[in-house]
Design an enzyme around this catalytic site. Structure first.
Site, PDB file in Angstrom:
ATOM      1  N   ASP A  94       0.855  -1.186   0.000  1.00  8.62           N
ATOM      2  CA  ASP A  94       0.000   0.000   0.000  1.00  8.62           C
ATOM      3  C   ASP A  94       0.893   1.239   0.000  1.00  8.62           C
ATOM      4  O   ASP A  94       2.108   1.155   0.164  1.00  8.62           O
ATOM      5  CB  ASP A  94      -0.976  -0.013   1.173  1.00  8.62           C
ATOM      6  N   GLY A  96       0.877   3.913   2.032  1.00  5.27           N
ATOM      7  CA  GLY A  96       1.111   4.596   3.298  1.00  5.27           C
ATOM      8  C   GLY A  96       0.095   5.680   3.584  1.00  5.27           C
ATOM      9  O   GLY A  96       0.070   6.247   4.668  1.00  5.27           O
ATOM     10  N   PHE A  98      -3.206   5.595   4.092  1.00  8.55           N
ATOM     11  CA  PHE A  98      -4.152   5.340   5.180  1.00  8.55           C
ATOM     12  C   PHE A  98      -3.476   5.443   6.538  1.00  8.55           C
ATOM     13  O   PHE A  98      -4.049   5.987   7.487  1.00  8.55           O
ATOM     14  CB  PHE A  98      -4.793   3.961   5.032  1.00  8.55           C
ATOM     15  N   ASP A 267      -8.208  -6.979   1.483  1.00  2.89           N
ATOM     16  CA  ASP A 267      -7.171  -7.184   2.495  1.00  2.89           C
ATOM     17  C   ASP A 267      -7.660  -6.598   3.808  1.00  2.89           C
ATOM     18  O   ASP A 267      -8.506  -5.689   3.818  1.00  2.89           O
ATOM     19  CB  ASP A 267      -5.864  -6.484   2.100  1.00  2.89           C
ATOM     20  N   HIS A 336      -6.217 -20.527  11.803  1.00  3.04           N
ATOM     21  CA  HIS A 336      -7.635 -20.786  11.533  1.00  3.04           C
ATOM     22  C   HIS A 336      -8.290 -19.612  10.818  1.00  3.04           C
ATOM     23  O   HIS A 336      -8.999 -19.804   9.819  1.00  3.04           O
ATOM     24  CB  HIS A 336      -8.399 -21.082  12.822  1.00  3.04           C
TER      25      HIS A 336
END
Length: 370
Positions: A94, A96, A98, A267, A336
């Site tokens: 990404d 940066g 955000f 994501d 999990h």
């Protein structure tokens, strides 16, 4: 020709769901997909081999964090992120934007870029479209994201409009600065909660012909119905021959609804973060394994789950590990939760391929408790 290319395989005739392939320098991957987040060049507690075993395709690493530590030049010297962290499949970084947005009063936005203070040592740092692009070229992921300004919720129309237009100007600067031929740049659609601004952002960015498009500024505190409404207004105008990536969304209900609206990539740190707090993700909603009611529950986290954790260990045992503060507990729930989302998107792909996605979505949402 872009280094990363999206291939549309099939569209659902009764929804916006799409089946596709993402062609990258490190392999071809199926969409819709969930991308595990390796913020600091590692998916917390897991090895690359464990990620491969659970079906991980593309993973995400964080430009902001790697810019601060260990520094992009060190990663460049190591041969790029793929070699540095020994991950052999697809990778996205990404921009940066955000993370800088989330610093609040610790950052100052100007037309040139963003001045901010490091969360590590308080030192002053600066990110601009050119610097963010150069850092991502040094990191060397298959997909780099354009530097954008994430609009907070709520935000008035005038602020959102100015911010959206700035994101477009920054996107042009990112394209001008980008030169790495084995890496593709994705633009990021902004516009806040205003359909007309979303439409404007899509129009301006698609004219620049990015390899794909992120959808930013959603899941930032707005109610889910509003998020879905704005997302629908956004995807209906986006090009069909480019990947659509909804940034920062990673719960099963949001994924299935976003796929229904035509999104291809997701994501989120959510599955790994809640795992470290003792929460498991299941087809029926969240299960807090720390709770006392599981002290003598010798069933797996979820019946029928094929992950390593569910095949070998009980809720009672995992609860015991958390109460005893054993690191193995964090690993078991992380395994999990990531397996759950990776398998969930695999099931979505199968449902689209077999022309039964609307039924799959309806049945899932009927059982899911959030």
């Amino acid at each position: 020709m872009h280094a990363v290319r999206y291939e549309l395989i099939k569209e659902c005739s009764r929804s916006g769901a799409r089946l596709g392939r993402l062609h990258t320098p490190h392999g071809t991957f199926e969409t819709p997909m969930f991308m595990p987040v390796g913020t600091q060049a590692t998916v917390k507690t897991l090895s690359p081999e464990e990620l491969y075993d659970m079906g991980s395709q593309v993973i995400l690493s964080n430009t902001y964090h790697l810019f601060l530590r260990p520094g992009h030049e060190l990663v460049r010297k190591a041969g790029g992120l793929h070699k540095f962290m020994n991950y052999k499949r697809g990778m996205l970084t990404d921009s940066g934007g955000f993370q800088v947005f989330s610093l609040g009063e610790m950052r100052k936005i100007s037309e040139e870029g963003v001045m901010f203070r490091s969360h590590i040592d308080g030192s002053k740092k600066f990110l601009s479209p050119e610097i963010a692009t150069n850092v991502q070229e040094a990191l060397g992921a298959d997909i780099a994201m354009a530097f954008d300004e994430c609009i907070p919720y709520p935000a008035d129309f005038d602020y959102a409009k100015k911010s959206t237009e700035r994101t477009t100007r920054w996107a042009k600067r990112c394209l001008a600065a980008h030169s790495r031929e084995d890496q593709s740049l994705f633009g990021i659609v902004q516009g806040g909660m205003y359909p007309e601004l979303r439409k404007l952002s899509v129009q301006q960015l698609t004219e620049l012909d990015f390899a794909g498009y992120g959808i930013g500024g959603l899941s930032v505190g707005e109610p889910k119905p509003l998020m879905y409404d704005i997302l629908g207004h956004t995807t209906e105008d986006m090009p069909k021959d480019k990947a659509r990536y909804l940034m920062g969304v990673g719960t099963a209900d949001c994924i299935v609804e976003a796929v229904n609206l035509g999104v291809d990539m997701f994501d989120c740190v959510f599955p790994t973060r809640v795992a470290r707090n003792g929460t498991a993700m299941t087809s029926y909603g969240r299960l807090v394994v720390r709770n006392a009611c599981y002290a003598e529950d010798f069933s797996p986290i979820e019946e029928g789950c094929g992950c390593y954790t569910c095949r070998n260990f009980s809720r009672a045992y995992i609860r015991h590990l958390f109460k005893a503060e054993e690191i193995f507990a964090l690993r078991l729930l992380t395994i999990h939760n990531l397996y759950f989302l990776l398998n969930f998107t695999k099931q979505i792909r199968k449902a689209i391929a077999e022309d039964r996605f609307p039924e799959f979505r309806e049945r899932f949402l009927q059982n899911y408790q959030g």
